[in-house]
Every structure is written in C-alpha cells, then in structure tokens.
Write an enzyme that holds these catalytic residues in place. Sequence first.
Site, PDB file in Angstrom:
ATOM      1  N   GLY A  23       0.609  -1.336   0.157  1.00 43.28           N
ATOM      2  CA  GLY A  23      -0.039   0.039  -0.038  1.00 43.28           C
ATOM      3  C   GLY A  23       0.789   1.253  -0.134  1.00 43.28           C
ATOM      4  O   GLY A  23       1.884   1.501  -0.679  1.00 43.28           O
ATOM      5  N   ILE A  24       0.276   2.410   0.778  1.00 44.42           N
ATOM      6  CA  ILE A  24       1.040   3.699   0.869  1.00 44.42           C
ATOM      7  C   ILE A  24       2.430   3.344   1.157  1.00 44.42           C
ATOM      8  O   ILE A  24       3.484   4.130   0.889  1.00 44.42           O
ATOM      9  CB  ILE A  24       0.324   4.619   1.819  1.00 44.42           C
ATOM     10  CG1 ILE A  24      -1.038   4.578   1.055  1.00 44.42           C
ATOM     11  CG2 ILE A  24       0.955   5.817   1.867  1.00 44.42           C
ATOM     12  CD1 ILE A  24      -2.139   5.553   1.719  1.00 44.42           C
ATOM     13  N   GLY A  25       2.691   2.672   2.384  1.00 41.99           N
ATOM     14  CA  GLY A  25       4.016   2.315   2.834  1.00 41.99           C
ATOM     15  C   GLY A  25       5.147   1.812   1.856  1.00 41.99           C
ATOM     16  O   GLY A  25       6.243   2.380   1.626  1.00 41.99           O
ATOM     17  N   TYR A  54     -10.557   5.593  15.567  1.00 46.70           N
ATOM     18  CA  TYR A  54      -9.278   5.786  14.618  1.00 46.70           C
ATOM     19  C   TYR A  54      -8.927   7.496  14.476  1.00 46.70           C
ATOM     20  O   TYR A  54      -7.741   7.658  14.667  1.00 46.70           O
ATOM     21  CB  TYR A  54      -9.602   5.301  13.200  1.00 46.70           C
ATOM     22  CG  TYR A  54      -8.738   5.543  11.924  1.00 46.70           C
ATOM     23  CD1 TYR A  54      -7.418   4.864  11.943  1.00 46.70           C
ATOM     24  CD2 TYR A  54      -8.961   6.380  11.230  1.00 46.70           C
ATOM     25  CE1 TYR A  54      -6.699   5.340  11.019  1.00 46.70           C
ATOM     26  CE2 TYR A  54      -7.968   6.882  10.060  1.00 46.70           C
ATOM     27  CZ  TYR A  54      -6.965   6.183  10.037  1.00 46.70           C
ATOM     28  OH  TYR A  54      -6.141   6.448   8.877  1.00 46.70           O
TER      29      TYR A  54
END
Length: 296
Positions: free
Chosen positions: A13-15, A166
């Site tokens: 993903g974004i990581g 969250y």
Amino acid sequence: MKKTAVVTAGTGGIGLETALGLAVAGFAVTVIGRDAERGAEAVERINATGPVHPARFLSADLASLDQVRALARRITADHATSGEPLTALVNNVGAMFAERQTRGGVEASFVVNHLSPYLLTELLLPTLTAGAPSRIVNVTSGAVVLAKRVFDAVEPPGGYYGFHWYGRAKLANLAYTLDLAARLDGTGVSVFAADPGGAATDMTNGTMTDSKIVSPALRLLWPLVRRTFERSTSGPASAAARPSIMAATDDTLTGRTGIVIGAQAHLVAPHRAAADPRVAEAVRRLSERHAPLAPA
C-alpha cells in the site's frame, strides 16, 4: 553521506509506495512489517528499481509495544555498529477496527495509530539526533475532524465506532507531532505530518466500507457518505504516498519543522484541536502512562 530511512508498515500500500519513492531519492530503505513473505516481496520490488542502496526488511508486529521496543533496539544497534546516520523515520503504520479489540490490554486503535509510532519515535530520538539533519514523518488522516477531543483515558466515553476512534488516535498522534516539533526545534531533527488523503488500500476496501464503524447519526447519511468516500479512495497508493515522500525529501523544507503536508502534497494548516497545548499535554500524559520508554 549515505541517507537511510525506516518506513513502518512498508510492505504494501502507501507504505511500500513511500519506500519506493525514498529509494528513488537515494535512501537506503528499511521496511518494517509483520509478514516475512510480504517483506521479501517488498524488498525485491524496491531493489528491482535499481536503487543506489539495496533495501532490507525487519520483522515486527507494531501492535505490540514490546516488539516496538525490540525493533528500536535493533535499529539503534545497527546504526551504532555501521556508523551510518538515521536520516528519516516515516511512521506510516495505521489500522482501523470494525469491532473493539485490545493489544496488551489497551484499545487496539490507540495502540497502533498513536502509542506505537510515539514509542518508536521516542526510542529512536538519540539516533535521529546523532544523524541530524534528519526528519520524522508521521502519517495523519482527515478523520481527525470527527474525533472526540477528550484524552483523560485511552478510551473515550460512549459506544465504540471504529472510524471515530481511529480519528481520535490520529488526532492524538498529530498533537504529539506538533508538540514534538516544538520540543526538538533547534536540534536538527525536523518533524512533519503527512496526510495521504484517500487511496484504494486494504483498509479502505475492507473495514471502511462497513457502516458500523461510524456513529448512528452519521450512519443515516451512509449512502451519500459512501459514494463520496468511494470517489475519494479510488486513487492509487502511489499518489497517496506523495505527501510522505515530500516530507522526507523536499529540499524546500530544510530547516523547517512542525508542518502538515496535505493530500495534494502542499502545506496545510493543522487541525485546530491538534495545536491546542491542553490537548498536547493530555496526550503526553496518556502516552507516558501507557507506553513508557522502559517496560515496567
């Protein structure tokens, strides 16, 4: 001088896209994740781009504060042995839970989204300071606007709604980020928050499609909210990684700190509650109580 970066939750993903961007920028990247197989695949993908320095993977379950402490010891020892500076720490880890869960007896969303990056950052501060000029990048979220702003305890009053909890954990981390920036001003360690906006990731395609994660009042508007949400989270993870990459690499940010970089990779004003010193103080006390730098 060799530039090094640690990216948490960097195996997908974004990581992973953040790690790829940092590798292209010349960093020797260490990706952190739970799954060794995904870690190996991430390293293979990064190294396939022909980076100046090969990537590596370190295994850690960032929902466990004991494993966060062990990870910090490993990174600290590696840099002490090699003599190389740690020039960027990107706290990309994040998670949302449809049902209430705990980790080590503490509500899981607060652990993963705030206590874990808080503890890793604090434990690595000596290494980051020794490697200055260096940067800390904490990934934030637009969900902070729906967060309860009471931090007397890990869990706020009222029922459990994953999206709001969250957002509250992300608000705690954003308040910590701004407070840390002020604390470290003049040390050569710059601190930034990066908001990736929406992207098609495992979290947005899974937990965030369940209307039970929002309060009943917002649930009434779910058809409209969901359509808007689906449009905003349809973009690629590579675009969502741009704010984090900018925060870690952009030369125009040299010497600056305490800045929030928005989803379009431009500077934005921080959420007002995060800049409130009373919120920062409450978050600081809560963090120190539940994530002590040395285990009891």
